[in-house]
Design a protein around this motif. Structure first.
Motif, mmCIF file in Angstrom:
data_model
loop_
_atom_site.group_PDB
_atom_site.id
_atom_site.type_symbol
_atom_site.label_atom_id
_atom_site.label_comp_id
_atom_site.label_asym_id
_atom_site.label_seq_id
_atom_site.Cartn_x
_atom_site.Cartn_y
_atom_site.Cartn_z
ATOM 1 N N PRO A 13 0.749 -1.486 -0.053
ATOM 2 C CA PRO A 13 -0.124 0.069 -0.111
ATOM 3 C C PRO A 13 0.751 1.321 0.145
ATOM 4 N N TRP A 19 -0.724 1.931 -6.353
ATOM 5 C CA TRP A 19 -1.888 2.614 -5.871
ATOM 6 C C TRP A 19 -2.669 2.818 -7.441
ATOM 7 N N GLY A 92 -5.360 4.420 0.238
ATOM 8 C CA GLY A 92 -4.669 5.024 -1.126
ATOM 9 C C GLY A 92 -4.899 6.456 -1.259
ATOM 10 N N HIS A 96 -1.758 8.673 -0.890
ATOM 11 C CA HIS A 96 -1.153 8.902 -2.041
ATOM 12 C C HIS A 96 -1.621 10.232 -2.706
#
Length: 201
Positions: A13, A19, A92, A96
């Motif tokens: 992850p 991602w 995510g 991210h």
């Protein structure tokens, strides 16, 4: 009516390219008859024994990078693959797309999971589960690759695909069709070109 294709998707992850690939496979679920089983792997495990960070090979930063994967393993063990996929969706976005590296606990809440699972990040309780899942993925493609690993049931397995941005709609479906074709070709080994910039769309 034919049964859906089954895809096992191994991910770490903390990897931003993974991602993006996970966003592609979610789109594939929408445009193709595919069921995804979410599986954990670990770049920390992959890099063990390698001189990848001489300043801090397995210190505080190493634990910090392992934490999200440990929580993923806890989610999988206690709530199953579908919950793991939902947690990756939530985690995510925070890690991210928003840069919230303290987002483990909020992402559990976002996914409707017990926030107490976050405690797994800082213990070794799930390290064996992470390692076992990781090795299952690498056994399909060899130790020279990273994350993600995609296995299509009855067809074969590949590292990747690495995409940026994640294709949408029928473009995602066409890429899936090509990946399945390559995975099912026993004598196919590799295609590669330089990585582009990360693009979360």
């Amino acid at each position: 009516m034919s049964a859906p294709q089954i895809a096992d998707f191994w991910f770490d992850p903390v990897c931003p390219y993974t991602w993006l690939t996970s966003r592609w496979i979610r789109e594939v679920e929408r445009v193709r008859d595919v069921t995804v089983r979410w599986r954990v792997m670990s770049l920390s495990v992959l890099n063990e024994g390698l001189d990848v960070d001489p300043e801090d090979p397995e210190g505080e930063w190493g634990d910090y990078m392992r934490g999200p994967g440990r929580v993923c393993a806890a989610v999988d063990a206690r709530h199953g693959s579908d919950a793991l996929g939902a947690y990756l969706d939530a985690l995510g976005v925070r890690l991210h797309e928003r840069g919230e590296w303290d987002g483990i606990e909020p992402a559990l809440a976002d996914a409707g999971l017990p926030v107490e699972l976050a405690s797994a990040a800082w213990t070794e309780e799930y390290d064996a589960a992470v390692r076992a899942s990781h090795q299952q993925g690498l056994a399909l493609v060899g130790p020279e690759v990273g994350t993600p690993v995609l296995s299509v049931r009855g067809t074969g397995a590949l590292f990747g695909p690495v995409v940026s941005p994640a294709p949408k709609g029928e473009a995602a479906g066409r890429l899936w069709d090509g990946v399945v074709l390559m995975a099912g070709t026993p004598d196919f080994y590799e295609l590669k070109r330089p990585y582009g910039e990360l693009d979360f769309g």
